[in-house]
Design a protein around this motif. Structure first.
Motif, PDB file in Angstrom:
ATOM      1  N   LEU A   2      -0.766  36.394 -33.828  1.00  0.00           N
ATOM      2  CA  LEU A   2      -1.743  35.894 -32.861  1.00  0.00           C
ATOM      3  C   LEU A   2      -3.163  36.136 -33.357  1.00  0.00           C
ATOM      4  CD1 LEU A   2      -2.065  34.802 -29.856  1.00  0.00           C
ATOM      5  CD2 LEU A   2      -2.506  37.176 -29.252  1.00  0.00           C
ATOM      6  N   LEU A   3      -3.411  37.343 -33.867  1.00  0.00           N
ATOM      7  CA  LEU A   3      -4.751  37.663 -34.369  1.00  0.00           C
ATOM      8  C   LEU A   3      -5.087  36.788 -35.571  1.00  0.00           C
ATOM      9  CD1 LEU A   3      -4.629  41.570 -34.059  1.00  0.00           C
ATOM     10  CD2 LEU A   3      -5.969  40.012 -32.641  1.00  0.00           C
ATOM     11  N   ALA A   4      -4.115  36.552 -36.444  1.00  0.00           N
ATOM     12  CA  ALA A   4      -4.357  35.720 -37.631  1.00  0.00           C
ATOM     13  C   ALA A   4      -4.662  34.279 -37.222  1.00  0.00           C
ATOM     14  CB  ALA A   4      -3.154  35.772 -38.561  1.00  0.00           C
ATOM     15  N   ALA A   5      -3.878  33.748 -36.262  1.00  0.00           N
ATOM     16  CA  ALA A   5      -4.089  32.363 -35.828  1.00  0.00           C
ATOM     17  C   ALA A   5      -5.476  32.203 -35.208  1.00  0.00           C
ATOM     18  CB  ALA A   5      -3.018  31.959 -34.822  1.00  0.00           C
ATOM     19  N   ASN A   6      -5.884  33.193 -34.427  1.00  0.00           N
ATOM     20  CA  ASN A   6      -7.210  33.100 -33.808  1.00  0.00           C
ATOM     21  C   ASN A   6      -8.330  33.350 -34.806  1.00  0.00           C
ATOM     22  OD1 ASN A   6      -7.140  32.350 -30.922  1.00  0.00           O
ATOM     23  ND2 ASN A   6      -5.521  33.868 -30.963  1.00  0.00           N
ATOM     24  N   GLY A   7      -8.058  34.185 -35.796  1.00  0.00           N
ATOM     25  CA  GLY A   7      -9.036  34.358 -36.865  1.00  0.00           C
ATOM     26  C   GLY A   7      -9.334  33.029 -37.545  1.00  0.00           C
ATOM     27  N   GLY A   8      -8.296  32.199 -37.685  1.00  0.00           N
ATOM     28  CA  GLY A   8      -8.462  30.882 -38.289  1.00  0.00           C
ATOM     29  C   GLY A   8      -9.338  29.960 -37.458  1.00  0.00           C
ATOM     30  N   ILE A   9      -9.523  30.287 -36.183  1.00  0.00           N
ATOM     31  CA  ILE A   9     -10.409  29.505 -35.298  1.00  0.00           C
ATOM     32  C   ILE A   9     -11.807  30.134 -35.237  1.00  0.00           C
ATOM     33  CG2 ILE A   9     -10.795  28.819 -32.892  1.00  0.00           C
ATOM     34  CD1 ILE A   9      -7.726  28.635 -32.574  1.00  0.00           C
ATOM     35  N   PHE A  10     -11.864  31.447 -35.006  1.00  0.00           N
ATOM     36  CA  PHE A  10     -13.153  32.082 -34.706  1.00  0.00           C
ATOM     37  C   PHE A  10     -13.980  32.399 -35.944  1.00  0.00           C
ATOM     38  CE2 PHE A  10     -10.889  32.122 -30.802  1.00  0.00           C
ATOM     39  CZ  PHE A  10     -11.883  31.866 -29.874  1.00  0.00           C
ATOM     40  N   LYS A  11     -13.336  32.536 -37.111  1.00  0.00           N
ATOM     41  CA  LYS A  11     -14.103  32.747 -38.348  1.00  0.00           C
ATOM     42  C   LYS A  11     -14.928  31.498 -38.695  1.00  0.00           C
ATOM     43  CE  LYS A  11     -13.239  33.841 -43.219  1.00  0.00           C
ATOM     44  NZ  LYS A  11     -12.277  34.390 -44.182  1.00  0.00           N
ATOM     45  N   PRO A  12     -14.320  30.307 -38.786  1.00  0.00           N
ATOM     46  CA  PRO A  12     -15.146  29.130 -39.067  1.00  0.00           C
ATOM     47  C   PRO A  12     -16.143  28.805 -37.955  1.00  0.00           C
ATOM     48  CG  PRO A  12     -12.825  28.505 -38.767  1.00  0.00           C
ATOM     49  CD  PRO A  12     -12.870  29.993 -38.821  1.00  0.00           C
ATOM     50  N   GLN A  13     -15.804  29.119 -36.709  1.00  0.00           N
ATOM     51  CA  GLN A  13     -16.775  28.851 -35.637  1.00  0.00           C
ATOM     52  C   GLN A  13     -17.974  29.791 -35.757  1.00  0.00           C
ATOM     53  OE1 GLN A  13     -14.719  28.644 -31.825  1.00  0.00           O
ATOM     54  NE2 GLN A  13     -13.664  26.758 -32.416  1.00  0.00           N
ATOM     55  N   ALA A  35     -14.425  37.510 -30.389  1.00  0.00           N
ATOM     56  CA  ALA A  35     -15.896  37.595 -30.423  1.00  0.00           C
ATOM     57  C   ALA A  35     -16.350  38.412 -31.631  1.00  0.00           C
ATOM     58  CB  ALA A  35     -16.420  38.208 -29.130  1.00  0.00           C
ATOM     59  N   LEU A  36     -15.624  39.493 -31.910  1.00  0.00           N
ATOM     60  CA  LEU A  36     -15.964  40.335 -33.061  1.00  0.00           C
ATOM     61  C   LEU A  36     -15.836  39.550 -34.368  1.00  0.00           C
ATOM     62  CD1 LEU A  36     -16.657  43.311 -33.829  1.00  0.00           C
ATOM     63  CD2 LEU A  36     -14.199  43.671 -34.128  1.00  0.00           C
ATOM     64  N   ILE A  37     -14.776  38.747 -34.479  1.00  0.00           N
ATOM     65  CA  ILE A  37     -14.575  37.937 -35.691  1.00  0.00           C
ATOM     66  C   ILE A  37     -15.717  36.928 -35.836  1.00  0.00           C
ATOM     67  CG2 ILE A  37     -13.091  36.194 -36.784  1.00  0.00           C
ATOM     68  CD1 ILE A  37     -10.675  37.656 -35.405  1.00  0.00           C
TER      69      ILE A  37
END
Ligand code: NAX
Length: 328
Positions: free
Chosen positions: A101-112, A137-139
Motif C-alpha cells: 500500500l505504501l509503495a503504491a501510494n508512493g508511486g502517486i505522491f512522489k511525482p505529485q 503528505a510526507l512523501i
C-alpha cells in the motif's frame, strides 16, 4: 475583479471529489469574494467521469467559477497551483500488505510532490486527504524541496469534527459550544482524540474525563473507528463529511481560526510534545496570517502521553517503511 485562485483537486472523479468540487466552486472554501479556477487531476480511466462532473459544475453557473481544466498528468495539473487538494490515492485491496500500500501510494505522491515543486505558485498550500494521509503528505513534501515544508499538511479535521459532535452529544450542549479539542498523531485507528483541555459550554472538558469508562471504551474508540462504522452503515466510505472537513481545513488555513479556539491538522513537527521533528503528525493548531502554529504549553497527562506516543510510533514505522522503499 480579483485574480482567480488556482485550485487543483486530485481524484476529482471519486466520491469525495464529487462532494468537494461544488462547495469550492460556490465559494465555501475560499470565501464569497474569491473567484476560483478548478484543475481536476484524474488517472486516464477517470477522465470521462471528471468531464461529467465538469459539465455539472458548468450547469450550476457559479458566479465565482472562472474555469475548469481536466488533466491526467500532474505537471500540467499543478502548474501555477495555489491550493492543492490531494484526494486521489490507492486504496488497500484484498490481501494487500501495508508495504504494498505504501509503495503504491508512493508511486502517486512522489511525482505529485515533484510536480508541485516544479510548477506551483509561491504561496501554494497542500492538503493531503488520500490515505495513508500523513505519510502520503510526507512523501509529497520530501519531493518538493523548494516549497516550505509547512505548506504540506494532512487532514485530521474530519476526526476533529467527529470528536466535537461526540462530546456535544455526551454533554447535551450545542456542537458550537465545544472548543479546544485535539486530535493527536496519525489519521488512523491509533489517533488520539484529547478532551483534557476542552471547553464544553464554559465547563472544563476534564469533567467528562472523570467518566473513564466513557472516555476509554466509548469516546476514544467511537472517534477513532468512525470511518469503519460509516462504511458498515452506508456501504461506502465517508465522502460528504470528508469533503466538508477539507473545506474547513483550507478555510481556516487561509482565513484563520477563531480567537480562543483551536483545531487539529497534520503538520510537519518541529519536535513539539516529543513528536520527532519532520514527521507529519496531528497537533492542536491555530492559524493566522496563512500559517499554522502548534498550540504550546498544554499539560500532557499519563493517558494522553501513552496514546500520543503509540500513534506517533506508528507514524515513525510508516516513515521508516517508505524510507526503505526509497520514497523519501
Ligand atoms: P474514490 O475511490 O471514490 O475516488 C478516488 C479517485 O482518485 C478515483 O476517481 C481514482 O481514479 C482517483 N485517482 C487514483 N489515483 C490517482 C492519481 N494518481 N491521480 C489522480 N487521481 C487518482 O475514493 P474517495 O472515497 O473519494 O476517497 C479518496 C481518498 O480519501 C481515499 O484514499 C480515502 O481513504 C481517503 N479518505 C481520507 C479521509 C481523511 O480523513 N483523511 C477520510 C475519508 C477518506 O476515507
Amino acid at each position: 475583479s480579483a485574480t482567480p485562485v488556482n485550485v487543483t483537486v486530485t481524484g476529482a472523479a471519486g466520491q469525495i471529489g464529487y462532494a468537494l468540487l461544488f462547495r469550492i466552486a460556490s465559494g465555501q472554501m475560499l470565501g464569497a469574494d474569491t473567484p476560483v479556477r478548478l484543475r481536476l487531476l484524474e488517472i486516464p480511466q477517470g477522465v470521462k467521469a471528471a468531464e461529467g462532473t465538469a459539465m455539472e459544475l458548468d450547469d450550476c453557473a457559479f458566479p465565482l467559477l472562472a474555469g475548469i481544466d481536466i488533466h491526467d498528468e500532474p505537471r500540467a495539473a499543478f502548474d501555477g497551483v495555489n491550493v492543492a487538494l490531494l484526494v486521489g490515492a490507492r486504496p488497500r485491496g484484498p490481501g494487500m500488505e501495508r508495504g504494498d500500500l505504501l509503495a503504491a501510494n508512493g508511486g502517486i505522491f512522489k511525482p505529485q510532490g515533484a510536480a508541485i515543486n516544479a510548477g506551483a505558485a509561491y504561496d501554494v498550500r497542500v492538503l493531503v486527504v488520500g490515505n495513508p494521509a500523513n505519510t502520503n503528505a510526507l512523501i509529497a513534501q520530501a519531493h518538493a524541496p523548494d516549497v516550505p515544508a509547512s505548506r504540506f499538511t494532512a487532514m485530521t479535521r474530519l476526526d476533529h469534527n467527529r470528536a466535537l459532535t461526540q462530546v456535544a452529544k455526551k454533554a447535551g450542549v450545542p456542537v458550537a459550544d465545544v472548543r479546544r479539542l485535539t486530535i493527536w498523531g496519525n489519521h488512523s485507528a491509533t489517533q488520539y482524540p484529547d478532551l483534557f483541555h476542552a471547553d464544553v459550554a464554559g465547563r472544563p472538558g476534564v469533567e467528562l474525563t472523570e467518566d473513564r469508562t466513557w472516555l476509554e471504551d466509548d469516546f476514544i474508540p467511537t472517534v477513532a473507528k468512525r470511518g469503519a462504522a460509516i462504511i458498515d452503515a452506508r456501504g461506502a466510505s465517508s465522502a460528504a463529511s470528508a469533503a466538508n472537513a477539507a473545506i474547513d481545513h483550507v478555510h481556516d488555513w487561509v482565513h484563520g481560526t477563531p480567537e480562543g479556539d483551536w483545531t487539529s491538522a497534520g503538520i510537519v513537527s518541529d519536535g513539539s510534545y516529543g513528536v520527532p521533528e519532520g514527521l507529519i503528525s496531528s497537533f492542536p493548531v491555530t492559524s493566522s496570517g496563512g500559517d499554522w502554529e502548534i498550540v504550546q504549553g498544554l499539560e500532557v497527562g499519563e493517558l494522553s502521553r501513552v496514546k500520543i506516543d503509540a500513534s506517533v510510533a506508528e507514524l515513525v514505522q510508516e516513515r521508516d517503511a517508505v524510507r526503505e522503499l526509497g520514497l523519501l
